[in-house]
Design a protein around this motif. Structure first.
Motif, short mmCIF file in Angstrom:
data_model
loop_
_atom_site.label_atom_id
_atom_site.label_comp_id
_atom_site.label_asym_id
_atom_site.label_seq_id
_atom_site.Cartn_x
_atom_site.Cartn_y
_atom_site.Cartn_z
N VAL A 18 27.78 24.63 -12.00
CA VAL A 18 27.48 23.61 -11.00
C VAL A 18 26.45 24.22 -10.04
CG1 VAL A 18 28.45 22.26 -9.12
CG2 VAL A 18 29.79 22.64 -11.19
N PRO A 19 25.31 23.52 -9.81
CA PRO A 19 24.32 24.08 -8.89
C PRO A 19 24.86 24.12 -7.45
CG PRO A 19 23.67 21.87 -9.59
CD PRO A 19 24.90 22.24 -10.36
N VAL A 20 24.69 25.24 -6.79
CA VAL A 20 25.21 25.43 -5.45
C VAL A 20 24.13 26.04 -4.57
CG1 VAL A 20 26.90 26.70 -4.05
CG2 VAL A 20 27.56 25.79 -6.26
N ILE A 21 23.98 25.50 -3.37
CA ILE A 21 23.13 26.12 -2.37
C ILE A 21 24.08 26.70 -1.34
CG2 ILE A 21 21.38 25.75 -0.59
CD1 ILE A 21 20.44 23.33 -2.26
N LYS A 22 24.27 28.01 -1.37
CA LYS A 22 25.22 28.65 -0.47
C LYS A 22 24.56 28.88 0.88
CE LYS A 22 28.63 32.26 -0.08
NZ LYS A 22 29.31 33.37 -0.71
N ALA A 43 38.56 26.35 -11.69
CA ALA A 43 37.37 25.76 -11.08
C ALA A 43 36.21 25.78 -12.07
CB ALA A 43 37.00 26.55 -9.83
N PHE A 44 35.30 24.82 -11.90
CA PHE A 44 34.10 24.81 -12.72
C PHE A 44 33.23 26.00 -12.37
CE2 PHE A 44 34.68 20.00 -12.48
CZ PHE A 44 35.33 19.95 -13.70
N LYS A 45 32.47 26.51 -13.35
CA LYS A 45 31.56 27.63 -13.09
C LYS A 45 30.58 27.24 -12.00
CE LYS A 45 31.61 29.11 -17.87
NZ LYS A 45 30.85 29.08 -19.11
N GLY A 46 30.43 28.10 -11.01
CA GLY A 46 29.51 27.84 -9.91
C GLY A 46 30.17 27.20 -8.71
N SER A 47 31.35 26.59 -8.90
CA SER A 47 31.99 25.91 -7.78
C SER A 47 32.84 26.84 -6.93
CB SER A 47 32.84 24.74 -8.29
OG SER A 47 33.92 25.21 -9.06
N GLU A 48 32.90 28.09 -7.31
CA GLU A 48 33.71 29.05 -6.56
C GLU A 48 32.85 29.93 -5.67
OE1 GLU A 48 32.00 29.75 -9.55
OE2 GLU A 48 33.83 30.00 -10.69
#
Length: 177
Positions: A91-95, A143-148
């Protein structure tokens, strides 16, 4: 024959008792929050949404979709595997560095699913904090990959934390009263 039936009935009743006891213990674990009491409950009761001894959403909450009844929906959820319900990639994430956010700025940060950080009226409100685990118990889901991406140590100082499922609007509404 009757002696065997009594034994079977005793076993069935014992299993039902164990399931009921386990359910009572599990739903009272801290992961599932607690009922409001004291000053918090009194503040909730002053809400315009508090009617007839319970909180009522301003908009109707649809609990079932389609033309399935409860049993059909549960059966479908457990046994029918729908295609494309999980992302194929991360999941694309902008931290964002949450420690650098200006406290007086009004904002909402969505962490995924029902987890949010609100900044309103100089307060930080963390709703339903689910960061790196997708369920209260590790075996119940992942959790989905990237959502953690976010962890508790990534959080700035929080004034109010609401651990509620399906009641995020309730938490924000009661705070704003």
């Amino acid at each position: 024959m009757i002696k065997g039936s009594k034994k079977m009935l005793t076993i069935i009743l014992f299993v039902i008792f164990l399931l009921a006891l386990t359910t009572c213990v599990v739903i009272n674990l801290p992961q599932f929050g607690k009922l409001p009491s004291g000053a918090r409950l009194e503040r909730i009761k002053r809400s315009p949404q508090w009617k007839e001894g319970k909180f009522n959403n301003e908009l109707e909450t649809v609990t079932m979709t389609g033309d399935k009844n409860l049993f059909q929906a549960m059966w479908s959820f457990v046994f029918d595997k729908a295609p494309d319900v999980e992302p194929k990639d991360s999941v694309p994430v902008i931290k964002t560095d949450l420690h650098k956010l200006e406290k007086d700025e009004k904002l909402i940060v969505w962490f995924g699913h029902s987890s949010y950080l609100f900044q309103l009226a100089g307060k930080r409100i963390l709703v339903d904090p689910v960061f790196y685990a997708a369920a209260p118990f590790g075996f119940a889901g992942k959790a989905f990959k990237g959502s953690e991406a976010y962890h508790p140590e990534d959080m700035p100082d929080i004034e109010i934390t609401k651990k509620m499922r399906k009641r995020a609007c309730f938490a924000v509404t009661t705070f704003l009263l």
